[in-house]
Design a protein around this motif. Structure first.
Motif, PDB file in Angstrom:
ATOM      1  N   LEU A  15      20.088 -17.932  56.113  1.00 54.18           N
ATOM      2  CA  LEU A  15      18.740 -18.502  56.049  1.00 54.18           C
ATOM      3  C   LEU A  15      17.669 -17.424  56.159  1.00 54.18           C
ATOM      4  O   LEU A  15      16.660 -17.468  55.448  1.00 54.18           O
ATOM      5  CB  LEU A  15      18.555 -19.563  57.132  1.00 54.18           C
ATOM      6  CG  LEU A  15      19.317 -20.860  56.906  1.00 54.18           C
ATOM      7  CD1 LEU A  15      19.191 -21.776  58.115  1.00 54.18           C
ATOM      8  CD2 LEU A  15      18.836 -21.563  55.645  1.00 54.18           C
ATOM      9  N   LEU A  18      17.470 -15.682  52.738  1.00 51.87           N
ATOM     10  CA  LEU A  18      16.806 -16.513  51.721  1.00 51.87           C
ATOM     11  C   LEU A  18      15.308 -16.621  51.965  1.00 51.87           C
ATOM     12  O   LEU A  18      14.494 -16.475  51.044  1.00 51.87           O
ATOM     13  CB  LEU A  18      17.420 -17.912  51.702  1.00 51.87           C
ATOM     14  CG  LEU A  18      18.834 -18.035  51.164  1.00 51.87           C
ATOM     15  CD1 LEU A  18      19.390 -19.432  51.443  1.00 51.87           C
ATOM     16  CD2 LEU A  18      18.866 -17.724  49.681  1.00 51.87           C
ATOM     17  N   ARG A  19      14.937 -16.874  53.199  1.00 56.36           N
ATOM     18  CA  ARG A  19      13.512 -17.074  53.514  1.00 56.36           C
ATOM     19  C   ARG A  19      12.733 -15.769  53.461  1.00 56.36           C
ATOM     20  O   ARG A  19      11.572 -15.747  53.051  1.00 56.36           O
ATOM     21  CB  ARG A  19      13.380 -17.780  54.851  1.00 56.36           C
ATOM     22  CG  ARG A  19      13.876 -19.214  54.717  1.00 56.36           C
ATOM     23  CD  ARG A  19      13.733 -20.029  55.936  1.00 56.36           C
ATOM     24  NE  ARG A  19      14.210 -21.385  55.629  1.00 56.36           N
ATOM     25  CZ  ARG A  19      14.790 -22.159  56.500  1.00 56.36           C
ATOM     26  NH1 ARG A  19      14.973 -21.760  57.740  1.00 56.36           N
ATOM     27  NH2 ARG A  19      15.189 -23.364  56.149  1.00 56.36           N
ATOM     28  N   HIS A  20      13.362 -14.681  53.854  1.00 59.90           N
ATOM     29  CA  HIS A  20      12.703 -13.376  53.775  1.00 59.90           C
ATOM     30  C   HIS A  20      12.439 -13.019  52.316  1.00 59.90           C
ATOM     31  O   HIS A  20      11.358 -12.554  51.968  1.00 59.90           O
ATOM     32  CB  HIS A  20      13.582 -12.311  54.456  1.00 59.90           C
ATOM     33  CG  HIS A  20      12.906 -11.003  54.639  1.00 59.90           C
ATOM     34  ND1 HIS A  20      12.925 -10.019  53.675  1.00 59.90           N
ATOM     35  CD2 HIS A  20      12.182 -10.509  55.671  1.00 59.90           C
ATOM     36  CE1 HIS A  20      12.257  -8.975  54.112  1.00 59.90           C
ATOM     37  NE2 HIS A  20      11.792  -9.244  55.318  1.00 59.90           N
ATOM     38  N   ALA A  22      12.115 -15.131  49.800  1.00 59.79           N
ATOM     39  CA  ALA A  22      11.079 -16.032  49.284  1.00 59.79           C
ATOM     40  C   ALA A  22       9.695 -15.595  49.751  1.00 59.79           C
ATOM     41  O   ALA A  22       8.730 -15.600  48.975  1.00 59.79           O
ATOM     42  CB  ALA A  22      11.367 -17.467  49.718  1.00 59.79           C
ATOM     43  N   ARG A  23       9.576 -15.204  51.017  1.00 54.99           N
ATOM     44  CA  ARG A  23       8.289 -14.740  51.538  1.00 54.99           C
ATOM     45  C   ARG A  23       7.878 -13.440  50.855  1.00 54.99           C
ATOM     46  O   ARG A  23       6.705 -13.239  50.524  1.00 54.99           O
ATOM     47  CB  ARG A  23       8.377 -14.560  53.058  1.00 54.99           C
ATOM     48  CG  ARG A  23       7.067 -14.181  53.700  1.00 54.99           C
ATOM     49  CD  ARG A  23       6.023 -15.288  53.574  1.00 54.99           C
ATOM     50  NE  ARG A  23       4.802 -14.872  54.239  1.00 54.99           N
ATOM     51  CZ  ARG A  23       3.600 -15.044  53.731  1.00 54.99           C
ATOM     52  NH1 ARG A  23       3.433 -15.671  52.585  1.00 54.99           N
ATOM     53  NH2 ARG A  23       2.543 -14.619  54.382  1.00 54.99           N
ATOM     54  N   THR A 117       7.870 -11.364  60.553  1.00 50.84           N
ATOM     55  CA  THR A 117       9.292 -11.627  60.784  1.00 50.84           C
ATOM     56  C   THR A 117       9.671 -11.472  62.253  1.00 50.84           C
ATOM     57  O   THR A 117      10.466 -12.254  62.764  1.00 50.84           O
ATOM     58  CB  THR A 117      10.145 -10.696  59.899  1.00 50.84           C
ATOM     59  OG1 THR A 117       9.779 -10.892  58.524  1.00 50.84           O
ATOM     60  CG2 THR A 117      11.629 -10.986  60.058  1.00 50.84           C
TER      61      THR A 117
END
Length: 149
Positions: A15, A18-20, A22-23, A117
């Motif tokens: 997760l 993926l989120r890093h 996307a950001r 982060t």
């Protein structure tokens, strides 16, 4: 390790990844960059001109990915490619003036992303993160190398 702990660790890493990414995409979009391209620009800023194969190794990605990123960045005027002096089949990639100017913006975004982060973590934990994450990466890389044999 039991499955519950393994699942928690693997899900957290997945997760975060993926989120890093996307950001990163959101922050780079105004610059006309896509995730991965910023790493290429930062690597060239750090090391100077490099042969594409060396760049692939430094970035930890496949040569076709570096070729594609390099072509797109070249089309945007941020890098240029030329024949390597020692091997005319190899291409040396270097930043242009436009690329050097873009690196300064990428560095600001990279700092902001890192601060987002690690927000809320104690300074000691933040200081330890590069080493811990490097160890995790090394563990996965070592296993992959053994499996490739």
């Amino acid at each position: 390790m039991d499955f519950a702990q393994a699942d928690a660790i693997n899900q957290a890493i997945r997760l975060l990844s993926l989120r890093h990414r996307a950001r990163t995409a959101t922050l780079l979009a105004p610059l006309g960059l896509h995730p991965g391209q910023e790493a290429l620009l930062l690597e060239l800023a750090r090391t100077g001109p490099m042969i594409q194969a060396q760049l692939s190794e430094a970035l930890g990605c496949e040569p076709p990915s570096v070729t594609l990123m390099t072509r797109k960045l070249e089309a945007s005027g941020h890098v240029r490619r030329g024949p390597a002096p020692s091997d005319k089949r190899a291409s040396v990639v270097e930043l242009t003036d436009s690329g050097r100017a873009l690196v300064d913006q990428v560095k600001r975004i990279w700092c902001a992303l890192a601060e987002e982060t690690v927000s809320g973590l104690p300074a000691e934990t933040v200081a330890e993160l590069p080493g811990v994450l490097g160890t995790l990466t090394g563990n996965v890389d070592a296993r992959r190398r053994r499996d490739d044999r």
